[in-house]
Design a protein around this motif. Structure first.
Motif, PDB file in Angstrom:
ATOM      1  N   ARG A  35       0.834  -1.194   0.000  1.00  0.00           N
ATOM      2  CA  ARG A  35       0.000   0.000   0.000  1.00  0.00           C
ATOM      3  C   ARG A  35       0.873   1.250   0.000  1.00  0.00           C
ATOM      4  NH1 ARG A  35      -2.609  -0.431   6.099  1.00  0.00           N
ATOM      5  NH2 ARG A  35      -0.703   0.113   7.267  1.00  0.00           N
ATOM      6  N   GLN A  36       0.285   2.316  -0.495  1.00  0.00           N
ATOM      7  CA  GLN A  36       0.987   3.591  -0.534  1.00  0.00           C
ATOM      8  C   GLN A  36       0.025   4.706  -0.172  1.00  0.00           C
ATOM      9  OE1 GLN A  36       3.046   4.439  -4.212  1.00  0.00           O
ATOM     10  NE2 GLN A  36       4.386   5.911  -3.201  1.00  0.00           N
ATOM     11  N   ALA A  37       0.333   5.363   0.927  1.00  0.00           N
ATOM     12  CA  ALA A  37      -0.456   6.509   1.380  1.00  0.00           C
ATOM     13  C   ALA A  37       0.113   7.780   0.765  1.00  0.00           C
ATOM     14  CB  ALA A  37      -0.425   6.588   2.901  1.00  0.00           C
ATOM     15  N   LYS A  40       3.831   9.174   1.141  1.00  0.00           N
ATOM     16  CA  LYS A  40       4.645   8.138   1.781  1.00  0.00           C
ATOM     17  C   LYS A  40       5.124   7.133   0.749  1.00  0.00           C
ATOM     18  CE  LYS A  40       2.517   8.395   6.352  1.00  0.00           C
ATOM     19  NZ  LYS A  40       1.908   7.597   7.462  1.00  0.00           N
ATOM     20  N   GLU A  86      -5.211   5.238   9.473  1.00  0.00           N
ATOM     21  CA  GLU A  86      -3.845   4.971   9.007  1.00  0.00           C
ATOM     22  C   GLU A  86      -3.802   3.895   7.925  1.00  0.00           C
ATOM     23  OE1 GLU A  86      -1.365   6.249  13.025  1.00  0.00           O
ATOM     24  OE2 GLU A  86      -1.399   4.161  12.369  1.00  0.00           O
ATOM     25  N   ASP A  87      -4.918   3.215   7.702  1.00  0.00           N
ATOM     26  CA  ASP A  87      -4.987   2.223   6.632  1.00  0.00           C
ATOM     27  C   ASP A  87      -5.367   2.847   5.295  1.00  0.00           C
ATOM     28  OD1 ASP A  87      -6.484   0.113   9.078  1.00  0.00           O
ATOM     29  OD2 ASP A  87      -4.411  -0.008   8.348  1.00  0.00           O
ATOM     30  N   THR A  88      -5.692   4.123   5.293  1.00  0.00           N
ATOM     31  CA  THR A  88      -6.036   4.808   4.055  1.00  0.00           C
ATOM     32  C   THR A  88      -4.834   4.838   3.121  1.00  0.00           C
ATOM     33  OG1 THR A  88      -7.731   6.197   5.071  1.00  0.00           O
ATOM     34  CG2 THR A  88      -6.710   7.018   3.049  1.00  0.00           C
ATOM     35  N   ALA A  89      -5.028   4.304   1.923  1.00  0.00           N
ATOM     36  CA  ALA A  89      -3.928   4.199   0.966  1.00  0.00           C
ATOM     37  C   ALA A  89      -4.447   3.595  -0.333  1.00  0.00           C
ATOM     38  CB  ALA A  89      -2.807   3.322   1.513  1.00  0.00           C
ATOM     39  N   GLN A 116      -8.125   2.125  -4.381  1.00  0.00           N
ATOM     40  CA  GLN A 116      -8.114   3.088  -3.283  1.00  0.00           C
ATOM     41  C   GLN A 116      -8.954   2.588  -2.119  1.00  0.00           C
ATOM     42  OE1 GLN A 116      -6.546   6.322  -3.029  1.00  0.00           O
ATOM     43  NE2 GLN A 116      -7.213   6.072  -0.890  1.00  0.00           N
ATOM     44  N   THR A 118     -10.205   4.156   1.521  1.00  0.00           N
ATOM     45  CA  THR A 118     -10.277   5.364   2.346  1.00  0.00           C
ATOM     46  C   THR A 118     -11.083   5.051   3.596  1.00  0.00           C
ATOM     47  OG1 THR A 118     -10.187   6.768   0.379  1.00  0.00           O
ATOM     48  CG2 THR A 118     -10.946   7.782   2.433  1.00  0.00           C
TER      49      THR A 118
END
Length: 121
Positions: A35-37, A40, A86-89, A116, A118
């Motif tokens: 995953r990529q936020a 980051k 914090e899992d949003t990515a 995605q 969110t």
């Protein structure tokens, strides 16, 4: 050549659940989720061997996420529970031509376009 297509992302409230799917064309061996936020670097989430005899999880998702696969359907899954902001990515499916599971993204040869996720608080 392996093609990967993720699905199942969306908007969910904190504490909720989502299940991601990754449909693969071609023979796959070890597979993983990354995953990529925003702002980051891409990070490892989970990985699974071809016959599910070996799995790896990032510490941040251990106990909340479960990776699985159905080789008859050539599909990889990620069940995500107790989601938080914090899992949003963007979540990516990845596959490698080797049997061993790895955490490093450079070990994977094929990548999907991402889906995605969110989580609203």
């Amino acid at each position: 050549q392996v093609q990967l297509e993720e699905s199942g992302g969306g908007l969910v409230q904190a504490g909720g659940s989502l299940r991601l799917s990754c449909a693969a064309s071609g023979r796959t061996y070890a597979m993983g989720w990354f995953r990529q936020a925003p702002g980051k670097e891409r990070e490892f989430v989970a990985a699974i061997a071809r016959f599910a005899d070996s799995t790896l999880y990032a510490d941040s998702v251990k106990g909340r996420f479960t990776i699985s696969r159905d080789n008859a359907k050539n599909t990889l899954y990620l069940q995500m529970n107790s989601l938080n902001s914090e899992d949003t990515a963007v979540y990516y499916c990845a596959a490698r031509t080797g049997w061993v599971v790895f955490r490093g993204s450079h070990e994977y040869d094929y990548w999907g376009q991402g889906t995605q996720v969110t989580v609203s608080s």
